[in-house]
Design a protein around this motif. Structure first.
Motif, PDB file in Angstrom:
ATOM      1  N   PRO A  95       0.819  -1.216   0.000  1.00 51.41           N
ATOM      2  CA  PRO A  95       0.000   0.000   0.000  1.00 51.41           C
ATOM      3  C   PRO A  95       0.854   1.268   0.000  1.00 51.41           C
ATOM      4  N   GLY A  96       0.452   2.215  -0.835  1.00 52.07           N
ATOM      5  CA  GLY A  96       1.160   3.475  -0.928  1.00 52.07           C
ATOM      6  C   GLY A  96       2.254   3.502  -1.977  1.00 52.07           C
ATOM      7  N   HIS A  97       2.615   2.341  -2.527  1.00 52.61           N
ATOM      8  CA  HIS A  97       3.703   2.300  -3.506  1.00 52.61           C
ATOM      9  C   HIS A  97       3.222   2.515  -4.936  1.00 52.61           C
ATOM     10  N   ALA A  98       2.234   1.749  -5.367  1.00 51.62           N
ATOM     11  CA  ALA A  98       1.822   1.762  -6.772  1.00 51.62           C
ATOM     12  C   ALA A  98       1.176   3.084  -7.161  1.00 51.62           C
ATOM     13  N   VAL A  99       1.590   3.604  -8.316  1.00 51.15           N
ATOM     14  CA  VAL A  99       1.052   4.883  -8.790  1.00 51.15           C
ATOM     15  C   VAL A  99       0.580   4.807 -10.234  1.00 51.15           C
ATOM     16  N   PRO A 107       6.592   9.443  -4.729  1.00 54.86           N
ATOM     17  CA  PRO A 107       7.857  10.115  -4.403  1.00 54.86           C
ATOM     18  C   PRO A 107       8.269  10.012  -2.937  1.00 54.86           C
ATOM     19  N   ARG A 108       7.303   9.783  -2.059  1.00 56.29           N
ATOM     20  CA  ARG A 108       7.610   9.730  -0.623  1.00 56.29           C
ATOM     21  C   ARG A 108       8.011   8.342  -0.146  1.00 56.29           C
ATOM     22  N   THR A 109       7.944   7.352  -1.003  1.00 57.42           N
ATOM     23  CA  THR A 109       8.231   5.965  -0.603  1.00 57.42           C
ATOM     24  C   THR A 109       9.708   5.793  -0.246  1.00 57.42           C
ATOM     25  N   ARG A 110       9.960   5.295   0.959  1.00 55.78           N
ATOM     26  CA  ARG A 110      11.313   4.981   1.422  1.00 55.78           C
ATOM     27  C   ARG A 110      11.268   3.668   2.204  1.00 55.78           C
ATOM     28  N   PRO A 111      12.158   2.739   1.956  1.00 58.52           N
ATOM     29  CA  PRO A 111      13.098   2.726   0.841  1.00 58.52           C
ATOM     30  C   PRO A 111      12.378   2.378  -0.453  1.00 58.52           C
ATOM     31  N   ILE A 112      13.022   2.626  -1.565  1.00 54.54           N
ATOM     32  CA  ILE A 112      12.405   2.276  -2.837  1.00 54.54           C
ATOM     33  C   ILE A 112      12.469   0.762  -3.028  1.00 54.54           C
ATOM     34  N   PRO A 113      11.568   0.196  -3.819  1.00 57.42           N
ATOM     35  CA  PRO A 113      11.571  -1.252  -4.040  1.00 57.42           C
ATOM     36  C   PRO A 113      12.901  -1.738  -4.617  1.00 57.42           C
ATOM     37  N   ARG A 132      18.824   7.878  -7.309  1.00 58.63           N
ATOM     38  CA  ARG A 132      18.017   8.816  -6.548  1.00 58.63           C
ATOM     39  C   ARG A 132      17.442   8.113  -5.322  1.00 58.63           C
ATOM     40  N   VAL A 133      17.154   8.887  -4.283  1.00 58.63           N
ATOM     41  CA  VAL A 133      16.555   8.291  -3.092  1.00 58.63           C
ATOM     42  C   VAL A 133      15.058   8.070  -3.301  1.00 58.63           C
ATOM     43  N   HIS A 134      14.465   8.784  -4.267  1.00 54.58           N
ATOM     44  CA  HIS A 134      13.042   8.636  -4.550  1.00 54.58           C
ATOM     45  C   HIS A 134      12.849   7.724  -5.765  1.00 54.58           C
ATOM     46  N   GLY A 135      11.610   7.274  -5.951  1.00 55.04           N
ATOM     47  CA  GLY A 135      11.312   6.385  -7.063  1.00 55.04           C
ATOM     48  C   GLY A 135      10.302   6.945  -8.041  1.00 55.04           C
ATOM     49  N   ASP A 136      10.238   8.264  -8.152  1.00 54.28           N
ATOM     50  CA  ASP A 136       9.295   8.916  -9.060  1.00 54.28           C
ATOM     51  C   ASP A 136       9.894   8.965 -10.464  1.00 54.28           C
ATOM     52  N   LEU A 137       9.336   8.181 -11.379  1.00 53.62           N
ATOM     53  CA  LEU A 137       9.837   8.101 -12.750  1.00 53.62           C
ATOM     54  C   LEU A 137       9.003   8.935 -13.712  1.00 53.62           C
ATOM     55  N   SER A 219      14.400  -7.677 -10.938  1.00 51.99           N
ATOM     56  CA  SER A 219      14.131  -8.221  -9.610  1.00 51.99           C
ATOM     57  C   SER A 219      15.399  -8.790  -8.990  1.00 51.99           C
ATOM     58  N   PRO A 220      15.539  -8.702  -7.670  1.00 45.51           N
ATOM     59  CA  PRO A 220      16.701  -9.319  -6.999  1.00 45.51           C
ATOM     60  C   PRO A 220      16.841 -10.809  -7.305  1.00 45.51           C
ATOM     61  N   LEU A 221      15.752 -11.472  -7.685  1.00 43.58           N
ATOM     62  CA  LEU A 221      15.805 -12.896  -7.990  1.00 43.58           C
ATOM     63  C   LEU A 221      16.427 -13.188  -9.346  1.00 43.58           C
TER      64      LEU A 221
END
Length: 256
Positions: A95-99, A107-113, A132-137, A219-221
C-alpha cells in the motif's frame, strides 16, 4: 477528483471523488487521452468488465492498488507521444507504492523497491547517473516513455492476484496500438520497446518491426542473470538516434 497532470490537458472528471464503479460508466475519453480512447475502443467492454471486477474487490473489503485515480495513469500520456515502451509485470502490492506507472512509486516511498534500486544501479553503471533516493519516474513518462504494467492492478499484499482477470487483453491491445502507429506518409514513428523478464517478453510477438531491448528482469531474484550489464538506457538512446529521434534524458530530478 482525478489527480490528472495538466501536461495532458484532459477534461476534468465532474465529480469530487470517484471509485471503480463510477469509472466503469464514464466515457473512455474522460479516463484517458483522446487517442488512447480511440485506440482502445475495441476492448472497451473488456476494460469496463475489469473495472467492475475491481469495484467488486473493493466492495468485498479488499484494497486494490493503485487507487482508482491512478489505475489508468499510463494511458493519460498521449499515444502519439510514445517513443519508448517499458513493459512491467503488475503493480507493487505494498500500500502506498503503486502509482499506475510500471516500476514507479510514490515520491515519498522509502526505501524504494529492490527492483527499482537495481534499475538505478544499472543506470549508474551504464550512463554514470547517480541513484536517486526517490522512485518517481514521471520525468521519463513526460518524455514519451510509456511505463506500462502487463496487469494494471493488484490486491494489496498479494502480488500477481489480478492476473487472468482481463487486463492482459487490454494491454495486448495497448502494445499493438503503439507498435502499429503510422505517420502521415505511412512510415513508422520512432519506437523502442524494453522487455525485462518473461512476462514482458510475452508481448514480443506484437512488436514486429520494432527495435527491442530485452534482458532478465531487474528483480533481486533475476537481475544477476542478465539484467546487470545489459546497458538498456544507452542502447535505447542509440536505437532512437538510428531512427532520427532525440534520446531520453534518463537522469531524474534530485527532488521530484
Amino acid at each position: 477528483m482525478f489527480d490528472f497532470d495538466p501536461l495532458f490537458e484532459l477534461e476534468p472528471v465532474s465529480v469530487e471523488s470517484i471509485g471503480f464503479t463510477e469509472m466503469a460508466r464514464l466515457p473512455l475519453g474522460e479516463l484517458m487521452a483522446a487517442d488512447w480512447a480511440e485506440a482502445l475502443g475495441g476492448v472497451e467492454a473488456e476494460l469496463r468488465a475489469v473495472l467492475d471486477f475491481l469495484a467488486a474487490e473493493t466492495a468485498s473489503g479488499h484494497q486494490v492498488l493503485p487507487t482508482p485515480s491512478n489505475v489508468l495513469r499510463a494511458f493519460r500520456q498521449p499515444l502519439a507521444e510514445v517513443k519508448v515502451l517499458i513493459v512491467g509485470q503488475d503493480p507493487y502490492p505494498t500500500p502506498g507504492h503503486a502509482v499506475g506507472l510500471s516500476f514507479c512509486v510514490d515520491p515519498r516511498t522509502r526505501p524504494i523497491p529492490r527492483s527499482l534500486a537495481n534499475i538505478y544501479r544499472e543506470l549508474e553503471a551504464d550512463l554514470g547517473i547517480p541513484a536517486r533516493v526517490h522512485g518517481d519516474l514521471s520525468a521519463w513518462a513526460d518524455q514519451g516513455v510509456l511505463l506500462l504494467n502487463r496487469v494494471m492492478s493488484v490486491r494489496a499484499g498479494a502480488a500477481g492476484s489480478h492476473r487472468g482477470k482481463g487486463w492482459e487483453k487490454i494491454t495486448t491491445a495497448a502494445v499493438t496500438a503503439v507498435a502499429n502507429r503510422r505517420t502521415a506518409d505511412g512510415g513508422r514513428p520512432p519506437l523502442v520497446a524494453v522487455l525485462w523478464g518473461k512476462d514482458a517478453d510475452t508481448v514480443r510477438q506484437l512488436l514486429s518491426g520494432t527495435a527491442v531491448v530485452s534482458s532478465a528482469h531487474p528483480s533481486p531474484l533475476s537481475a544477476s542473470r542478465g539484467f546487470f550489464g545489459s546497458r538498456p538506457f544507452s542502447r535505447v538512446n542509440e536505437l532512437l538516434k538510428e531512427q532520427s529521434c532525440a534520446g531520453v534524458t534518463w537522469e531524474l530530478p534530485q527532488v521530484p
